[in-house]
Scaffold this active site. Structure first.
Site, PDB file in Angstrom:
ATOM      1  N   GLU A   1       0.854  -1.184   0.000  1.00 34.60           N
ATOM      2  CA  GLU A   1       0.000   0.000   0.000  1.00 34.60           C
ATOM      3  C   GLU A   1       0.898   1.245   0.000  1.00 34.60           C
ATOM      4  O   GLU A   1       1.871   1.273   0.741  1.00 34.60           O
ATOM      5  CB  GLU A   1      -0.899   0.037   1.237  1.00 34.60           C
ATOM      6  CG  GLU A   1      -1.987   1.091   1.094  1.00 34.60           C
ATOM      7  CD  GLU A   1      -2.944   1.171   2.295  1.00 34.60           C
ATOM      8  OE1 GLU A   1      -2.558   0.755   3.397  1.00 34.60           O
ATOM      9  OE2 GLU A   1      -4.056   1.655   2.106  1.00 34.60           O
TER      10      GLU A   1
ATOM     11  N   GLY B   1       3.260   1.507  10.692  1.00 31.36           N
ATOM     12  CA  GLY B   1       3.117   0.814  11.969  1.00 31.36           C
ATOM     13  C   GLY B   1       2.712  -0.636  11.755  1.00 31.36           C
ATOM     14  O   GLY B   1       3.277  -1.543  12.347  1.00 31.36           O
ATOM     15  N   ALA B   2       1.705  -0.839  10.895  1.00 28.65           N
ATOM     16  CA  ALA B   2       1.211  -2.179  10.628  1.00 28.65           C
ATOM     17  C   ALA B   2       0.423  -2.122   9.324  1.00 28.65           C
ATOM     18  O   ALA B   2       0.023  -1.048   8.893  1.00 28.65           O
ATOM     19  CB  ALA B   2       0.305  -2.653  11.767  1.00 28.65           C
ATOM     20  N   MET B   3       0.210  -3.288   8.715  1.00 24.69           N
ATOM     21  CA  MET B   3      -0.491  -3.308   7.425  1.00 24.69           C
ATOM     22  C   MET B   3      -1.424  -4.503   7.350  1.00 24.69           C
ATOM     23  O   MET B   3      -1.033  -5.632   7.652  1.00 24.69           O
ATOM     24  CB  MET B   3       0.549  -3.343   6.300  1.00 24.69           C
ATOM     25  CG  MET B   3      -0.043  -3.439   4.903  1.00 24.69           C
ATOM     26  SD  MET B   3      -0.987  -1.948   4.464  1.00 24.69           S
ATOM     27  CE  MET B   3      -2.137  -2.661   3.283  1.00 24.69           C
ATOM     28  N   GLU B   4      -2.634  -4.217   6.887  1.00 27.01           N
ATOM     29  CA  GLU B   4      -3.737  -5.178   6.949  1.00 27.01           C
ATOM     30  C   GLU B   4      -3.802  -6.142   5.773  1.00 27.01           C
ATOM     31  O   GLU B   4      -4.896  -6.522   5.367  1.00 27.01           O
ATOM     32  CB  GLU B   4      -5.047  -4.389   7.008  1.00 27.01           C
ATOM     33  CG  GLU B   4      -5.415  -3.607   5.717  1.00 27.01           C
ATOM     34  CD  GLU B   4      -4.931  -2.166   5.687  1.00 27.01           C
ATOM     35  OE1 GLU B   4      -3.975  -1.861   6.418  1.00 27.01           O
ATOM     36  OE2 GLU B   4      -5.497  -1.361   4.928  1.00 27.01           O
ATOM     37  N   ASN B   5      -2.678  -6.568   5.208  1.00 30.02           N
ATOM     38  CA  ASN B   5      -2.741  -7.516   4.095  1.00 30.02           C
ATOM     39  C   ASN B   5      -3.738  -8.625   4.438  1.00 30.02           C
ATOM     40  O   ASN B   5      -3.734  -9.138   5.560  1.00 30.02           O
ATOM     41  CB  ASN B   5      -1.371  -8.139   3.860  1.00 30.02           C
ATOM     42  CG  ASN B   5      -0.283  -7.106   3.841  1.00 30.02           C
ATOM     43  OD1 ASN B   5      -0.278  -6.229   2.995  1.00 30.02           O
ATOM     44  ND2 ASN B   5       0.623  -7.169   4.805  1.00 30.02           N
TER      45      ASN B   5
ATOM     46  N   HIS C   1      -7.294  -2.684  14.970  1.00 28.21           N
ATOM     47  CA  HIS C   1      -7.351  -1.851  13.761  1.00 28.21           C
ATOM     48  C   HIS C   1      -7.125  -2.710  12.514  1.00 28.21           C
ATOM     49  O   HIS C   1      -7.903  -2.660  11.553  1.00 28.21           O
ATOM     50  CB  HIS C   1      -6.275  -0.765  13.884  1.00 28.21           C
ATOM     51  CG  HIS C   1      -6.213   0.190  12.742  1.00 28.21           C
ATOM     52  ND1 HIS C   1      -6.721   1.461  12.812  1.00 28.21           N
ATOM     53  CD2 HIS C   1      -5.685   0.060  11.503  1.00 28.21           C
ATOM     54  CE1 HIS C   1      -6.508   2.078  11.662  1.00 28.21           C
ATOM     55  NE2 HIS C   1      -5.874   1.248  10.845  1.00 28.21           N
ATOM     56  N   GLU C   2      -6.082  -3.515  12.533  1.00 24.76           N
ATOM     57  CA  GLU C   2      -5.745  -4.305  11.341  1.00 24.76           C
ATOM     58  C   GLU C   2      -6.782  -5.399  11.087  1.00 24.76           C
ATOM     59  O   GLU C   2      -7.094  -5.723   9.944  1.00 24.76           O
ATOM     60  CB  GLU C   2      -4.346  -4.915  11.477  1.00 24.76           C
ATOM     61  CG  GLU C   2      -3.221  -3.898  11.700  1.00 24.76           C
ATOM     62  CD  GLU C   2      -3.211  -2.758  10.696  1.00 24.76           C
ATOM     63  OE1 GLU C   2      -3.612  -2.966   9.534  1.00 24.76           O
ATOM     64  OE2 GLU C   2      -2.825  -1.634  11.093  1.00 24.76           O
TER      65      GLU C   2
ATOM     66  N   GLU D   1      -9.636   3.826   6.669  1.00 23.62           N
ATOM     67  CA  GLU D   1      -8.900   4.214   7.883  1.00 23.62           C
ATOM     68  C   GLU D   1      -9.800   4.744   8.991  1.00 23.62           C
ATOM     69  O   GLU D   1      -9.572   4.473  10.163  1.00 23.62           O
ATOM     70  CB  GLU D   1      -7.809   5.219   7.536  1.00 23.62           C
ATOM     71  CG  GLU D   1      -6.757   4.661   6.576  1.00 23.62           C
ATOM     72  CD  GLU D   1      -6.118   3.363   7.072  1.00 23.62           C
ATOM     73  OE1 GLU D   1      -6.264   3.032   8.255  1.00 23.62           O
ATOM     74  OE2 GLU D   1      -5.489   2.675   6.248  1.00 23.62           O
TER      75      GLU D   1
HETATM   76 ZN   LIG Z   1      -5.417   1.354   8.812  1.00 23.02          ZN
END
Ligand SMILES: [Zn+2]
Length: 910
Positions: free
Chosen positions: A179, A312-316, A348-349, A371
């Site tokens: 992303e 911070g983090a990624m929702e793959n 969140h993820e 988001e």
């Molecule tokens: Zn997000």
């Protein structure tokens, strides 16, 4: 994605860059009527953005990808086939492939294959959509299906985007971050969210390593030369930005098996630190399934602790990546607060697996659909899962961050057009995350949480495994509630700015009433005449007031400039009234002074109390309240029974010192701080005690740092320094919640040397401890290690992703800022070369630094520098920084004389 704020590091009296925002304004005079919105206005179909592929070309239907990834090497290779649909007869179509060393393409249709050449696109297109290529053929393709075969080779990315690698203790790992649009660096693709297709992926990796991707492993085949090929099952329909791979020589941990199997991956030796987080994943998935009344959208979930991560983090989908310190929990060295932060990131993820992954935005102008919802869902999931964590307090604190940014004239709407990749990347800001979440919360409380949930369920089912827009969401919420959701939501979503509601309690004949007045909030120092004209919002205003033993509440839609509402259920004149019950509304409010004091005395619910300081701060920032009265308010709050109130007063005093740095050296102010905070500090003591309430544990480090660094209380200063030094000998001697603050304070006060911290960093530190040591390096004083820390930053001892843990405290410290800035100018190129970021360009965030200045000379010097280097893509961050600086300077100027009078007065009172 979970963004990392520039200055995510908790530093006491140094306010974060992002934390110094605007507040309410007192535009007087009547505001014109809001524009009437037709009840069912559909937005006209949006023309394609410059960074979007033409609508009449070729579309992907399915990908088959085989990548050879050996993280020990500098390059990787791939081959694959994309099944495509040809929409019209053509010899030329477009897709994406970026920064590849080699790429050869062949197109096959009707059993006949022909080679394709890679052609150029126009300069304008390349600027808007870097990495777009033209596929050119000698024989035309006919409408129908075809296959595109590709073979390629590419380097691992050097700035933590696309497919990249990292190492620790001689072991190598490969990760992905696609992303917004970096899948094109890993494989040729149609890199746009509206194209959702299944992916069949196979990874050939060293036989000793693990490999993971979005779908479960289907089979493993051994290969010659010490390699193996891992075949994954076909994925559900996904956009390219959610595809992910992991390859590594680390630990794998099996987590809970239900509701879906959860596994964790971490660098070698860190597997045990995954356990708690994996359990959290399973519990939160169960909450999500209940909330949406839908099974988790993917058949398994992997959580990867990544060594180096720009965000911070990624929702793959099915394979979430986190920076290590946001996933790994070291039971001995992780504070409760940190645990909750980890849980919030996980929530969140996981929420994104529904919002974003199951239902995907059609284009990035609706980034907020991803988001804002994922952020709002953090509070909602916590409310269901761990209500005793009081997620409503976090909600109100996050809202403050959004409102400060949103009050600036540089603010953008939540939903905003995005033409180019550069614009999209700039759109990941606090407005999209926190304002969006706050507005959703307001809507949910206005139409009622049950109807809101019903609307979301309807929306999820209607668009599962497909795409949707904001209009689809408004329609679903409107149908579920029968309310004018679109009319209320759109002005908040589509225009920037913060409303302010002035409220006055009227008692006399008949039942008590509340007189409400609507206007736009304007902070001091912002030259924005066009903005005090209109207040376009229909504001759902909810009030609360005491009634007998309980509290009565009611809501009204403030759809004109003034309105009077009867306080139903309240008998007689109430002792107080709160014009934003539980601080659920996205607006500032103003009450006459005595009414504010009565409210502060009476209101009890945690969310409302969290809002009190914010509202007072907003009044200071708009000039409605002067610093002396504000400090008196904070002084009164400091004696509250509730430790959280005291903590807010501590933080607010820190902010005052940021605006008026001379306060830190003023003996009268030092004494005032001791007078108001010291006895509480002595009662608490420097060391945590067993069985203390969590809010006391959270207060201690903040209070002690204030007493040591601003109050100059010798016992606090000496006690902190002694504890920090002892920790260096015995790492078990400090509790995790005080470690970062005590270590940073001792470093800032010159009680720990640079060399000691540098050596500490060489040890095998767990992530929270590493972050604490980095923060202490960032706190070292000028002439006392700061230069050495800056030099260290540019070498290999500090990871790319960790730069901001050191830079943050320096950038947020107004006293060291000029020195830091001198270094920045001299080291610009070296710093930029090391920075991670979207598309590899994190330097676009640096000009925001100008917002740390609160004096004209500093700001102008910084401006001279940034104007010369003019970084493309940083325009927004820079403009916002300038607005912040201008605002801070104005607040200081407006309050100078009053602050001087107040200081004389507190001295005379002694
Ligand atoms: Zn997000």
């Amino acid at each position: 994605m979970k963004a990392v704020h520039l200055l995510a590091v908790p530093v006491l009296v140094c306010l974060s860059l992002l934390g110094l925002g605007g507040a309410p304004g007192c535009a007087s005079g009547p505001a014109p009527h809001p524009p009437e919105l037709p009840a069912d206005a559909e937005s006209p179909p949006r023309p394609l953005a410059a960074a979007q592929l033409p609508a009449d070309g070729v579309e992907p239907l399915r990908y088959h990808l085989e990548l050879s990834i050996d993280p020990r090497q500098e390059t990787f290779a791939g081959r694959g086939t994309i099944e495509i649909r040809v929409l019209r007869r053509t010899r030329r179509f477009f897709l994406h492939a970026a920064e590849m060393k080699s790429l050869s393409l062949q197109v096959e249709q009707g059993g006949r294959a022909q080679p394709a050449t890679v052609g150029r696109v126009s300069r304008e297109v390349a600027a808007a959509d870097p990495g777009r290529i033209a596929v050119e053929l000698s024989q035309p393709l006919e409408p129908g299906t075809a296959r595109l075969h590709a073979v390629w080779q590419a380097p691992f990315d050097a700035h933590l985007s696309g497919l990249y690698r990292a190492s620790e203790a001689g072991r190598w790992y490969a990760y992905t971050q696609f992303e917004v649009a970096d899948a094109r660096k890993a494989f040729p693709c149609f890199d746009e969210p509206r194209f959702k297709t299944p992916f069949e992926i196979a990874l050939t990796v060293p036989a000793t390593m693990d490999a993971a991707s979005n779908a479960p492993v289907a089979s493993v085949e051994s290969q010659e030369g010490g390699f193996k090929t891992v075949h994954f099952e076909p994925t559900a329909k996904l956009p390219t930005y959610l595809v992910a791979f992991y390859v590594g020589d680390g630990d794998v941990v099996e987590g809970p098996k239900a509701p879906v199997p959860v596994h964790g991956f971490a660098a070698k030796g860190k597997g045990p630190l995954l356990e708690e987080a994996l359990t959290m994943h399973a519990e939160l998935i169960a909450e999500l399934e209940r909330y949406f009344d839908l099974p988790f959208p993917f058949p398994k979930l992997d959580a990867v602790a990544v060594l180096e991560f720009a965000a911070g983090a990624m929702e793959n989908a099915g394979l979430i990546t986190y920076r290590e310190e946001l996933l790994l929990i070291d039971p001995k060295h992780t504070s409760e607060k940190r645990r909750r932060q980890v849980a919030a990131v996980i929530a969140h993820e996981l929420a994104h697996q529904y919002f974003g992954d199951l239902v995907t935005l059609a284009w990035w102008d609706d980034l907020w659909l991803n988001e804002s919802f994922a952020t709002w869902m953090e509070y909602e999931l916590f409310r269901l899962w761990h209500p005793e964590w009081h997620p409503e307090i976090q909600r109100v604190e996050d809202r403050a961050y959004a409102m400060r940014a949103d009050a600036l004239p540089t603010a953008r709407p939540i939903r905003r057009p995005a033409q180019t990749l550069g614009e999209i990347e700039q759109n990941f800001d606090g407005i999209v995350y926190s304002k969006g979440a706050a507005v959703l919360h307001m809507l949910s409380r206005w139409i009622g949480p049950e109807r809101f949930q019903a609307g979301l369920r309807r929306y999820m089912r209607a668009h599962a495994y497909g795409s949707a827009t904001a209009e689809d969401l408004f329609a679903a919420l409107g149908e579920a509630s029968g309310e004018a959701v679109r009319q209320v939501a759109r002005p908040f979503i589509e225009t920037p700015g913060v409303p302010e509601v002035e409220a006055k309690l009227i008692c006399g004949e008949g039942p008590p009433r509340l007189r409400l007045k609507r206007r736009r909030y304007l902070p001091l120092g912002l030259d924005a005449p066009e903005r005090d004209a209109a207040a376009p919002w229909w504001i759902p205003v909810c009030w609360a007031a005491p009634s007998g033993e309980g509290v009565a509440r009611g809501c009204v839609l403030l759809d004109r400039d003034t309105k009077e509402v009867e306080l139903e259920g309240v008998a007689g004149c109430p002792a107080w009234v709160h014009p934003n019950a539980s601080e659920s509304g996205y607006y500032y409010w103003a009450l006459p002074g005595p009414a504010l004091a009565a409210l502060a005395e009476g209101v009890r619910d945690p969310a409302s109390r969290a809002g009190l300081v914010q509202q007072a701060e907003a009044a200071l920032d708009s000039g409605r309240l002067l610093p002396g009265a504000y400090l008196d308010f904070l002084g009164a709050l400091a004696s509250s029974e509730d430790p959280r109130d005291v903590g807010r007063a501590v933080d607010a005093v820190g902010r005052m010192v940021r605006i008026w740095p001379q306060l830190k050296h003023d003996r009268r102010f030092q004494r005032w701080v001791r007078d108001h905070f010291e006895s509480r500090g002595r009662d608490l003591g420097l060391d945590p005690k067993p069985d203390e309430p969590e809010e006391v544990r959270e207060l201690r480090p903040r209070l002690m740092v204030l007493l040591a660094r601003v109050g100059r209380a010798p016992w606090a200063l000496e006690g902190i320094a002694a504890r920090a030094r002892r920790w260096l000998e015995d790492p078990e001697s400090l509790a995790p919640e005080v470690l970062p603050a005590y270590l940073s304070t001792a470093a800032a006060e010159g009680r720990i040397a640079f060399e000691t911290l540098r050596k500490a960093l060489e040890g095998r530190l767990t992530p929270p401890v590493r972050v604490a040591v980095l923060g202490a390096l960032g706190a070292l004083p000028e002439g006392g290690g700061m230069d050495e820390a800056l030099a260290l930053l540019l070498g290999d001892a500090i990871r790319k992703q960790d730069l901001f843990y050191v830079l943050g405290p320096m950038m947020g410290d107004v006293e060291r800022l000029p020195h830091f800035f001198g270094w920045l100018k001299g080291s610009w190129r070296a710093l930029v070369a090391k920075m991670p970021g979207f598309g590899g360009r994190a330097e676009v965030r640096l000009p925001a630094l100008i917002g740390s200045f609160c004096d004209e000379a500093g700001r102008d010097e910084a401006r001279a520098f940034f104007d010369t280097i003019a970084i493309e893509g940083s325009e927004r961050a820079y403009a916002e920084g300038l607005a912040r600086a201008g605002h801070c300077i104005a607040v200081r100027r407006h309050g100078d004389a009053d602050l001087a009078r107040w200081l004389s007065r507190i001295e005379a009172a002694k």
